[in-house]
Design an enzyme around this catalytic site. Structure first.
Site, mmCIF file in Angstrom:
data_model
loop_
_atom_site.group_PDB
_atom_site.id
_atom_site.type_symbol
_atom_site.label_atom_id
_atom_site.label_comp_id
_atom_site.label_asym_id
_atom_site.label_seq_id
_atom_site.Cartn_x
_atom_site.Cartn_y
_atom_site.Cartn_z
ATOM 1 N N ASP A 102 68.152 20.793 14.214
ATOM 2 C CA ASP A 102 69.392 20.457 13.539
ATOM 3 C C ASP A 102 69.023 19.414 12.476
ATOM 4 O OD1 ASP A 102 72.751 19.631 14.793
ATOM 5 O OD2 ASP A 102 71.969 20.033 12.774
ATOM 6 N N CYS A 324 70.865 34.803 41.896
ATOM 7 C CA CYS A 324 69.988 34.166 40.915
ATOM 8 C C CYS A 324 68.551 34.176 41.420
ATOM 9 C CB CYS A 324 70.441 32.718 40.660
ATOM 10 S SG CYS A 324 69.423 31.849 39.448
ATOM 11 N N CYS A 326 66.079 32.269 40.103
ATOM 12 C CA CYS A 326 65.354 31.107 39.582
ATOM 13 C C CYS A 326 64.604 30.398 40.707
ATOM 14 C CB CYS A 326 66.322 30.146 38.888
ATOM 15 S SG CYS A 326 67.176 28.979 39.948
ATOM 16 N N CYS A 329 66.965 28.558 43.197
ATOM 17 C CA CYS A 329 67.711 29.424 44.126
ATOM 18 C C CYS A 329 66.785 30.150 45.091
ATOM 19 C CB CYS A 329 68.554 30.424 43.353
ATOM 20 S SG CYS A 329 69.896 29.637 42.467
ATOM 21 N N HIS A 355 68.081 25.634 37.276
ATOM 22 C CA HIS A 355 69.050 26.687 37.603
ATOM 23 C C HIS A 355 70.020 26.947 36.451
ATOM 24 C CE1 HIS A 355 72.054 29.194 39.378
ATOM 25 N NE2 HIS A 355 72.949 28.311 38.943
HETATM 26 O O1 LIG Z 1 78.934 21.499 12.030
HETATM 27 C C1 LIG Z 1 77.846 21.206 12.573
HETATM 28 N N1 LIG Z 1 76.749 20.966 11.803
HETATM 29 C C2 LIG Z 1 75.546 20.627 12.368
HETATM 30 N N2 LIG Z 1 75.367 20.517 13.682
HETATM 31 C C3 LIG Z 1 76.433 20.734 14.528
HETATM 32 C C4 LIG Z 1 76.265 20.572 15.921
HETATM 33 C C5 LIG Z 1 77.357 20.764 16.772
HETATM 34 N N3 LIG Z 1 77.481 20.619 18.131
HETATM 35 C C6 LIG Z 1 78.789 20.890 18.406
HETATM 36 N N4 LIG Z 1 79.339 20.833 19.637
HETATM 37 C C7 LIG Z 1 78.529 20.517 20.800
HETATM 38 C C8 LIG Z 1 78.580 19.064 21.078
HETATM 39 C C9 LIG Z 1 77.592 18.297 21.603
HETATM 40 C C10 LIG Z 1 77.952 16.947 21.738
HETATM 41 C C11 LIG Z 1 79.239 16.694 21.347
HETATM 42 S S1 LIG Z 1 79.950 18.120 20.766
HETATM 43 N N5 LIG Z 1 79.477 21.226 17.304
HETATM 44 C C12 LIG Z 1 78.617 21.131 16.244
HETATM 45 C C13 LIG Z 1 78.805 21.306 14.876
HETATM 46 C C14 LIG Z 1 77.709 21.095 14.011
HETATM 47 ZN ZN LIG Z 2 69.313 29.730 40.256
#
Ligand SMILES: O=c1[nH]cnc2cc3nc(NCc4cccs4)[nH]c3cc12
Ligand SMILES: [Zn+2]
Length: 391
Positions: A102, A324, A326, A329, A355
């Site tokens: 990311d 499962c 795994c 399990c 798991h």
């Molecule tokens: O628009 C996004 N842009 C770049 N990374 C993301 C990661 C993302 N992760 C969640 N939700 C999962 C979550 C993890 C922790 C709090 S919410 N929504 C997300 C939206 C984006």
């Molecule tokens: Zn399992």
């Protein structure tokens, strides 16, 4: 001429072929620099270069094909000076299959008031040591270049569902969502220019924003298509919106994504969300739920969820999930796992994480097999019935 026609696209480190479709659902094969990924796929989250409490050998054993790393966290710790000599994240963390990273935008956004967003990028104080830092589309590309991730995510702004704090917050307006979506589009272009300047041999994905406004989602998609990324993600979901809202946006945009490119739904979700996502044209998912819930004793099974801490499991000799296969399990009972949880033993979260991840990966394997056999819709109905039965 439009900027798109002036570009000579580099051969990206990605090939994608759609092997079968059933409605909007797709069975595909994604070839990346570190290997081939069968889709639809769930990607375990390994924020700091580790999927918490799970060894790479266990990830391989359970069938993980690609895992996630987070640019923001790895930039702060251990930092690029440590990672560069390893040639990136693979050798450092001992995972030699594909990695997706990311861009850091979402993580910085989650810092709340500790960050200052401008056209240029995001200024913030390091939550690790207080250093003043400046994350921009270009810096995010430079970090992901050092990480050498097979899939690089553009630096974007995840448009919030609620503006301000949760309590007194209010819904993001169309005007705010438009500004945020257009900012992410400008950042997408800057990412692409920097990615090409670095001559990164991997694949850069754009991220569709637009909040809960489907016309803004369409404009975001159209803007990204001009840049012709090899893959596209749907962002701005699973950010606190009601399930019905997430589905409404997903049902609109999923089928509109370019059919020949891989589609990644960021941060989603529950087992039900994954099956619904596949039905709406999604190929790739990531979520912290299986690992985070495992550490809290919240286990997923074919027949529903199970809360390990409940005293009813104190003497229960059955495995978590009879169906499962795994390691957990196959070798341990609910009574033993309940005991480890009660004692706060470190083996507890290790076994429950195995798991839960195995459950998510196996669910996607069953989805792929149902698509291969042209039986996804039937699978989807049986899945919903089983999950409603109760453990
Ligand atoms: O628009 C996004 N842009 C770049 N990374 C993301 C990661 C993302 N992760 C969640 N939700 C999962 C979550 C993890 C922790 C709090 S919410 N929504 C997300 C939206 C984006
Ligand atoms: Zn399992």
């Amino acid at each position: 001429p439009s900027s798109a026609s002036a570009r000579i696209p580099l051969p990206s480190g990605l090939q994608f072929e759609v092997l079968k479709t059933e409605g909007h659902a797709r069975r595909g094969r994604l070839t990346l620099n570190h290997g081939v990924v069968e889709t639809p796929i769930f990607m375990p989250v390994g924020t700091y270069g580790t999927v918490k409490g799970v060894m790479p050998r266990s990830l391989e054993e359970m069938g993980a094909q690609i895992i996630l790393g987070n640019t923001f966290h790895l930039w702060l710790r251990p930092g690029m000076d440590v990672l560069r000599p390893f040639g990136g994240l693979h050798r450092f963390e001992g995972w030699h299959k594909p990695i997706l990273t990311d861009s850091g935008g979402f993580q910085v956004w989650s810092l709340g008031d500790m960050r200052k967003i401008s056209e240029e990028g995001v200024k913030f104080a390091s939550p690790v040591n207080g250093d003043k830092l400046f994350l921009t589309p270009e810096v995010s590309m430079q970090i992901q270049h050092v990480l050498n991730s097979d899939v690089v995510m553009q630096f974007d702004e995840c448009t919030p569902y609620i503006m301000g704090d949760k309590a007194s917050g209010r819904l993001t307006t169309e005007k705010e969502a438009r500004y945020s979506m257009e900012l992410s589009l400008r950042w997408a272009k800057r990412c692409q220019l920097e990615f090409e300047r670095l001559q990164n041999p991997n694949a850069l994905f754009g991220i569709v924003q637009g909040g809960m406004f489907t016309h803004l989602r369409d404009e975001s998609l159209a803007g990204l298509e001009l840049l012709d990324f090899p893959g596209l993600a749907v962002g701005g979901l699973s950010v606190g919106e009601p399930k019905a809202e997430m589905l409404r946006v997903l049902e609109h945009i999923g089928p509109r994504l370019p059919a020949h490119k891989p589609h990644y739904l960021m941060g989603v979700g529950t087992p039900e969300d994954l099956v619904d996502g596949v039905a709406n044209g999604i190929d790739m998912f990531d979520c912290v739920m299986p690992t985070r819930n495992a550490r809290n004793g919240h286990l997923f099974t074919r027949y529903g969820d199970l809360r390990l801490r409940n005293t009813r499991y104190k003497t229960d000799e059955r495995p978590l999930d009879e169906s499962c296969s795994c390691y957990t399990c196959t070798n341990f009972s609910r009574a033993y796992l309940h005991h480890l949880d009660r004692c706060g033993e470190m083996l507890g979260p290790m076994l429950t994480s195995v798991h839960n991840l195995h459950y998510y990966l196996d669910l996607m394997r069953e989805v792929r097999e149902s698509l291969d056999a042209g039986g996804f819709e039937a699978f989807r109905r049986q899945f919903a019935t089983d999950r409603a039965r109760g453990v």
